[in-house]
Scaffold this active site. Structure first.
Site, PDB file in Angstrom:
ATOM      1  CD  GLU A 165     -41.978  68.799  88.973  1.00 33.43           C
ATOM      2  OE1 GLU A 165     -41.086  68.001  89.330  1.00 33.43           O
ATOM      3  OE2 GLU A 165     -41.814  70.038  88.971  1.00 33.43           O
ATOM      4  CG  ASP A 170     -35.228  75.916  84.405  1.00 39.73           C
ATOM      5  OD1 ASP A 170     -36.207  75.478  83.763  1.00 39.73           O
ATOM      6  OD2 ASP A 170     -35.108  75.762  85.633  1.00 39.73           O
ATOM      7  CD  GLU A 205     -31.738  74.365  90.946  1.00 38.60           C
ATOM      8  OE1 GLU A 205     -32.673  73.604  90.619  1.00 38.60           O
ATOM      9  OE2 GLU A 205     -31.679  74.902  92.080  1.00 38.60           O
ATOM     10  CB  THR A 239     -33.672  68.367  84.696  1.00 38.63           C
ATOM     11  OG1 THR A 239     -33.475  69.694  85.197  1.00 38.63           O
ATOM     12  CG2 THR A 239     -35.114  67.929  84.925  1.00 38.63           C
TER      13      THR A 239
END
Length: 636
Positions: free
Chosen positions: A267, A400, A535, A624
């Site tokens: 993170e 993912d 997403e 991401t």
């Protein structure tokens, strides 16, 4: 009128005479009541019934007119000399089949920002149920109205009723490219959403990690201003220069990483390191590069493990790292989704240790046993370097972004690393072979999971990153059928929104596969929350950039309006909600994730822009957390 066929013919002299006599308002009331009652008794039963029915109908009509008038008065929320009329998004409880026209939306009128682009509230505040937080969630519902227009970014589109089987969809009058006014309206709406979020963050959570908009407070994760750092490049891209300068001043004077605090490696890398590197590239300001070097070097102790697979947590003050308290495992997605950032840090600093560390992880995962046709398990042990908890294969949580970063590292490095491409292509083939199915009754293509050899029709919202990645690969020369699959999955992700009563997707859906099913998806009670995730709008951005099909913009517009309708908090900010299936009370969670500003609103802005050079996908690759990093130029 009901019961007319049972009426008997009446003589022509059968009628009711009503005479309004003049006189004093203080005339004898008992006498008038007695006279009126006598005349009423003289009427036939049929006449009395007709009068009562007429009174009921008149009352209902009057109530509708009065309430519509009062509602109309409250629809416009005044700000200064402007009246902001909320947009009513299109919400459809059932599947929209390809070629079927969407139900018409209500007229929208988007206010123009002043030169300063001050934040404001658009929508109506509704009282919350007892026991809820003190603030209100903005709501702009107007039920039961049927309009013959679609509102889209301020453009009004008149529509007619479509005949059964008519596949033509109502379109804005402008064909192809958006008109300048319409594009500006879309972009302005995103700016307004960001400024409303920033207003809440600045007033109640400045310098802290995340805003709690309902309680007008904040929550801390690492104590490093996550929301502010995540939003830096968003402000730059949205042209919010004044707000950017305020945030930059905080970074320069207040942000320090010399703190005795444990942070999550993944993170911290994608949000802080990625956000600082991206902002450096967009602005050229070395302040952000210096801060990126500082946090990058402090994260490196996480790689000091027997296997070189990094620990999940590191103390950036003491330089010690450790796995979670309950296991010695790390998740595969976390250790394989930090490469873009550390590779770029090495390129900028000419210090190879960062790239060496993350490349070693990819090399080990590449040769590990335990994959299923290129699909990886969810956990990896930091001591042995081997996959653990094998038998579960998913494109959702904990796996993912491994697949995402295979493709994006290959693109970032100038397509010079065939091992990354090989692993990516093998994984997509594995998805097609093992995870791809169609729902019943409408045949939506979805990506499920494998659990110890058994297929599960469970699909996380997180999987909706996949249409965008497939489209990005096709754009970079990978097989054309990747784009075909991207379009099919994009439709499914859109359906995950519009089949919910709020028009917002749940965290997880389970698809029906049995013949005779009446709906394509079910949502368990524990999965009905929406965290303002990016997403789906991320993939809409990619699909629109590469196809120029404006339906993707319209879908994104609907999602934005539903965020405004069900998650916007009047005092500033947006909140996650617990129940996307309850439009009357979606149960706010009182938390605005940093990625709402870092990703969701950024991708919406880029989706609505018709400028392909605004963060060109031939020059940048997004990490991401939606932080754009440059594609490396060819080696000299």
């Amino acid at each position: 009128m009901h019961g007319l066929k049972d009426m008997q013919p009446q003589p022509p002299h059968d009628y009711v005479s009503v005479r309004l006599a003049g006189g004093s308002c203080t005339a004898s009331k008992p006498w008038r009541r007695h006279l009126g009652w006598r005349r009423w008794k003289q009427l036939s039963k049929l006449q009395r019934s007709l009068i009562l029915v007429a009174l009921v109908i008149c009352g209902m009509a009057s109530y509708h007119i009065v309430t519509e008038h009062l509602r109309g008065l409250s629809d416009g929320v005044k700000e200064g000399n402007r009246v902001l009329i909320p947009v009513i998004p299109n919400r459809l409880p059932e599947t929209i089949k390809p070629g079927q026209p969407p139900a018409p939306e209500h007229t929208s009128q988007i206010s123009h920002l002043s030169q300063r682009r001050l934040p404001h509230t658009s929508g109506l505040a509704i009282p919350r149920k007892k026991g809820s937080a003190s603030d209100t969630v903005v709501d702009s519902k107007k039920e039961g109205q049927e309009e013959r227009v679609i509102s889209w970014c301020g453009a009004v589109v008149h529509t007619d009723r479509f005949k059964d089987g008519d596949s033509e969809k109502p379109q804005p009058k402008h064909k192809g490219k958006l008109s300048n006014n319409t594009e500006a309206g879309c972009l302005e709406a995103v700016q307004e959403a960001f400024l409303h979020s920033w207003k809440g963050y600045k007033e109640f959570a400045w310098g802290h990690d995340e805003l709690r908009p309902l309680s007008k407070s904040y929550s801390e994760w690492f104590g490093l201003g996550l929301t502010l750092i995540d939003a830096l490049d968003t402000m730059w891209i949205l042209g919010l220069k004044e707000e950017f300068e305020e945030a930059k001043s905080w970074v320069a004077s207040e942000l320090t990483f010399n703190k005795n605090v444990d942070v999550n490696l993944f993170e911290s890398t994608i949000r802080i390191l990625g956000g600082l590197l991206s902002t450096y590239h967009l602005t050229g300001d070395t302040l952000f590069l210096d801060k990126a070097k500082d946090i990058g070097s402090r994260l490196m102790p996480a790689f000091n493990t027997p296997s070189k697979i990094p620990y999940s947590d590191v103390n950036i003050g003491t330089g010690t790292a450790h796995p979670p308290r309950w296991t010695s495992d790390s998740t595969v997605a976390e250790v394989t989704s930090i490469q873009l950032e550390f590779r770029e840090l090495s390129r900028l600093t000419q210090e190879p240790q960062y790239q060496v560390a993350v490349s070693e992880v990819m090399k080990q995962v590449h040769k590990l046993e335990g994959k299923l046709d290129g699909l990886v398990p969810m956990f990896i042990n930091t001591n042995s370097g081997q996959f653990t908890h094998q038998g579960i294969y998913t494109m959702g949580a904990r796996a993912d972004s491994y697949y995402e970063y295979l493709l994006k590292q290959w693109i970032q490095g100038g397509k010079t690393e065939p091992q990354l491409l090989e692993d990516y292509l093998q994984a997509i083939d594995g998805v097609k072979k093992n995870l791809l199915q169609k729902s019943s009754p409408n045949g939506l293509t979805f990506v499920g999971e494998i659990t110890h050899g058994q297929f599960s029709p469970k699909m996380d919202h997180l999987v909706c990153f996949l249409p965008g990645i497939l489209a990005l690969g096709a754009h970079n020369g990978l097989p054309a059928d990747h784009m075909d699959l991207a379009k099919q999955l994009m439709e499914t992700c859109y359906q995950m929104y519009i089949q919910m009563e709020t028009g917002l997707s749940p965290e997880i859906v389970h698809f029906n596969m049995h013949q005779g099913s009446v709906q394509d998806m079910n949502v368990k009670l524990a999965d009905r929350h929406n965290l303002l995730r990016p997403e789906t709008v991320e993939s809409l951005f990619y699909l629109y950039r590469f196809t120029r099909d404006h339906k993707y913009q319209r879908w994104g517009w609907e999602i934005l309006q539903n965020f405004n309708k069900y998650t916007k908090v009047s005092s500033g900010g947006y909140t996650s909600i617990n129940n996307v299936r309850d439009p009357d009370y979606p149960s706010p969670r009182d938390k605005m994730e940093s990625f709402f500003l870092g990703e969701t609103l950024k991708y919406l802005y880029l989706l609505f822009s018709d400028n392909p050079d605004l963060i060109s996908l031939d020059q940048y690759v997004f990490n991401t957390e939606a932080h754009p990093l440059p594609i490396w130029p060819p080696a000299a």
